[in-house]
Design a protein around this motif. Structure first.
Motif, mmCIF file in Angstrom:
data_model
loop_
_atom_site.group_PDB
_atom_site.id
_atom_site.type_symbol
_atom_site.label_atom_id
_atom_site.label_comp_id
_atom_site.label_asym_id
_atom_site.label_seq_id
_atom_site.Cartn_x
_atom_site.Cartn_y
_atom_site.Cartn_z
ATOM 1 N N UNK A 51 0.787 -1.216 -0.008
ATOM 2 C CA UNK A 51 -0.132 -0.142 -0.091
ATOM 3 C C UNK A 51 0.813 1.340 0.164
ATOM 4 N N UNK A 52 0.210 2.260 -0.168
ATOM 5 C CA UNK A 52 1.051 3.796 -0.041
ATOM 6 C C UNK A 52 1.485 3.615 1.399
ATOM 7 N N UNK A 53 2.796 3.878 1.373
ATOM 8 C CA UNK A 53 3.464 3.955 2.723
ATOM 9 C C UNK A 53 2.705 4.610 3.951
ATOM 10 N N UNK A 54 2.295 4.095 4.988
ATOM 11 C CA UNK A 54 2.099 4.781 6.119
ATOM 12 C C UNK A 54 2.888 4.376 7.346
ATOM 13 N N UNK A 55 3.520 3.081 7.513
ATOM 14 C CA UNK A 55 4.139 2.651 8.332
ATOM 15 C C UNK A 55 5.327 2.017 7.616
ATOM 16 N N UNK A 56 6.592 2.679 7.833
ATOM 17 C CA UNK A 56 7.678 1.659 7.165
ATOM 18 C C UNK A 56 8.067 0.535 7.995
ATOM 19 N N UNK A 57 8.781 -0.478 7.387
ATOM 20 C CA UNK A 57 9.261 -1.782 7.787
ATOM 21 C C UNK A 57 9.588 -1.841 9.275
ATOM 22 N N UNK A 58 10.597 -0.660 9.471
ATOM 23 C CA UNK A 58 11.416 -0.627 10.727
ATOM 24 C C UNK A 58 10.789 0.134 11.562
ATOM 25 N N UNK A 59 9.510 0.547 11.574
ATOM 26 C CA UNK A 59 8.754 1.210 12.650
ATOM 27 C C UNK A 59 7.524 0.146 12.964
ATOM 28 N N UNK A 60 7.748 -0.869 12.637
ATOM 29 C CA UNK A 60 6.516 -1.887 12.821
ATOM 30 C C UNK A 60 7.103 -2.755 14.123
ATOM 31 N N UNK A 61 6.135 -3.226 14.846
ATOM 32 C CA UNK A 61 6.494 -4.389 15.776
ATOM 33 C C UNK A 61 6.349 -5.730 15.393
ATOM 34 N N UNK A 62 7.315 -6.645 15.725
ATOM 35 C CA UNK A 62 7.584 -7.950 15.198
ATOM 36 C C UNK A 62 6.109 -8.523 14.909
ATOM 37 N N UNK A 63 5.287 -8.522 16.090
ATOM 38 C CA UNK A 63 3.838 -9.223 15.806
ATOM 39 C C UNK A 63 2.951 -8.604 14.952
ATOM 40 N N UNK A 64 3.237 -7.433 14.354
ATOM 41 C CA UNK A 64 2.355 -6.624 13.510
ATOM 42 C C UNK A 64 3.102 -6.786 12.073
ATOM 43 N N UNK A 66 3.696 -8.022 8.552
ATOM 44 C CA UNK A 66 3.028 -8.855 7.376
ATOM 45 C C UNK A 66 4.094 -9.644 6.813
ATOM 46 N N UNK A 67 3.947 -11.043 6.533
ATOM 47 C CA UNK A 67 4.756 -12.061 6.209
ATOM 48 C C UNK A 67 5.444 -11.498 4.789
ATOM 49 N N UNK A 68 4.361 -10.955 3.944
ATOM 50 C CA UNK A 68 5.136 -10.633 2.561
ATOM 51 C C UNK A 68 6.043 -9.485 2.774
ATOM 52 N N UNK A 74 13.787 -9.435 3.700
ATOM 53 C CA UNK A 74 14.866 -10.464 3.636
ATOM 54 C C UNK A 74 15.656 -10.512 2.161
ATOM 55 N N UNK A 75 14.895 -10.820 1.216
ATOM 56 C CA UNK A 75 15.430 -10.787 -0.180
ATOM 57 C C UNK A 75 16.368 -9.598 -0.205
ATOM 58 N N UNK A 76 15.824 -8.467 -0.050
ATOM 59 C CA UNK A 76 16.928 -7.147 -0.165
ATOM 60 C C UNK A 76 18.069 -7.176 0.682
ATOM 61 N N UNK A 77 17.882 -7.673 1.976
ATOM 62 C CA UNK A 77 19.115 -7.622 2.781
ATOM 63 C C UNK A 77 19.972 -8.687 2.403
ATOM 64 N N UNK A 78 19.572 -9.774 1.781
ATOM 65 C CA UNK A 78 20.472 -10.945 1.495
ATOM 66 C C UNK A 78 21.141 -10.721 0.278
ATOM 67 N N UNK A 79 20.758 -9.633 -0.789
ATOM 68 C CA UNK A 79 21.164 -9.462 -1.788
ATOM 69 C C UNK A 79 22.630 -8.973 -1.945
ATOM 70 N N UNK A 80 23.327 -8.982 -2.879
ATOM 71 C CA UNK A 80 24.547 -8.452 -3.076
ATOM 72 C C UNK A 80 24.713 -7.337 -4.010
ATOM 73 N N UNK A 81 23.468 -6.976 -4.664
ATOM 74 C CA UNK A 81 23.521 -5.946 -5.571
ATOM 75 C C UNK A 81 21.918 -5.661 -5.833
ATOM 76 N N UNK A 82 21.269 -4.544 -6.310
ATOM 77 C CA UNK A 82 20.163 -4.100 -6.731
ATOM 78 C C UNK A 82 20.041 -3.617 -8.145
ATOM 79 N N UNK A 83 19.115 -3.844 -9.061
ATOM 80 C CA UNK A 83 18.733 -3.427 -10.138
ATOM 81 C C UNK A 83 17.223 -2.844 -10.296
ATOM 82 N N UNK A 84 17.357 -1.550 -10.459
ATOM 83 C CA UNK A 84 16.119 -0.785 -10.865
ATOM 84 C C UNK A 84 15.794 -0.932 -12.023
ATOM 85 N N UNK A 85 14.679 -1.174 -12.476
ATOM 86 C CA UNK A 85 13.970 -1.208 -14.056
ATOM 87 C C UNK A 85 12.638 -0.428 -13.907
ATOM 88 N N UNK A 86 12.724 0.879 -14.469
ATOM 89 C CA UNK A 86 11.546 1.677 -14.342
ATOM 90 C C UNK A 86 11.528 2.846 -15.425
#
Length: 197
Positions: A51-64, A66-68, A74-86
Motif C-alpha cells: 500500500x501507499x506507505x504509512x508505516x515503514x518496515x522498521x517502525x513496525x512491531x514484530x507481532x504486527x 506482515x509476512x510478505x 529479507x530478499x533485499x537484505x540478502x542481496x549483493x546488489x540491486x537493479x532498478x527497472x523503471x
C-alpha cells in the motif's frame, strides 16, 4: 567466461501501468545477468502489492509484521546488489518504485551497488527518472553504478519477449553488468570483513 563469483541480486520493477513495457526490459537484463551466472530475484509491485506507505518496515512491531513485507525485506537484505527497472512518468520516477523502496530501511540497501535501467516510449529515455533514482539510492547507502541504461522508444527498441538488436542497449547493459560485478564482489567482501552479511 565467468570472472566473478555468482552474485545474488534483486531487481525492482517500477511500473503498475496497463500494457507496461518494463517486463520486456526486465526480461532482457535478467537474462544477460543469468548468462553471467548471477541469480536474479524479481520484485514486482504488481505482485507484491504494497500500500501507499504509512508505516515503514522498521517502525513496525514484530507481532504486527506482515509476512510478505518481512520476506521481501529479507530478499533485499540478502542481496549483493540491486537493479532498478523503471519507466519515466511525467518526467519523474513513478510512485510504484519510490513507494516500494520507501517501505524498507536504509540498512537493507546499505553497502551494495545499484544498477539503474530506465525507459520511455518517447525520445527522453527516462534520464530524469534515472537522476532521481541515483539520488535516492545513494542517500540510502547503495552506490549507483556510473553507467546507467536509458532506453528511448522502448516499444520499438525491444520486442515483447525482451529481444533487441539495438547496439546502444546491448553495450550499455553489458557495461552496467560489469560495474555491478566489480562493485558487488568488492562490497560483498567488505560486508563480510566488517560483519555486515
Amino acid at each position: 567466461m565467468q570472472d566473478v563469483d555468482s552474485l545474488n541480486l534483486v531487481m525492482i520493477l517500477g511500473s503498475l501501468r496497463e500494457g507496461r513495457n518494463g517486463e520486456r526490459v526486465a526480461r532482457y537484463v535478467s537474462e544477460q545477468l543469468a548468462k553471467r551466472g548471477h541469480r536474479v530475484h524479481i520484485l514486482d509491485p504488481q505482485e507484491i502489492k504494497l500500500p501507499l506507505l504509512t508505516v515503514p518496515f522498521h517502525f513496525r512491531k514484530a507481532e504486527d509484521m506482515p509476512t510478505l513485507l518481512a520476506e521481501t525485506n529479507r530478499k533485499i537484505k540478502e542481496a549483493d546488489g540491486i537493479v532498478l527497472v523503471s519507466p519515466e512518468n511525467n518526467r519523474a520516477a513513478p510512485p510504484a518504485i519510490t513507494n516500494f523502496i520507501d517501505h524498507f530501511p536504509p540498512t537493507s540497501y546499505k553497502c551494495k551497488p545499484t544498477g539503474v535501467v530506465t525507459y520511455s516510449t518517447g525520445i527522453y529515455s527516462g534520464i530524469v527518472c534515472a537522476q532521481q533514482l541515483v539520488t535516492m539510492m545513494t542517500e540510502l547507502g547503495s552506490p549507483v553504478i556510473p553507467t546507467p541504461v536509458c532506453i528511448p522508444t522502448v516499444h520499438e527498441s525491444m520486442d515483447p519477449a525482451g529481444r533487441t538488436n539495438n547496439e546502444h542497449i546491448v553495450n550499455n547493459v553489458a557495461k552496467m553488468i560489469k560495474g555491478i560485478e566489480w562493485y558487488g564482489d568488492a562490497m560483498r567482501s567488505q560486508r563480510k570483513k566488517f560483519g555486515l552479511l
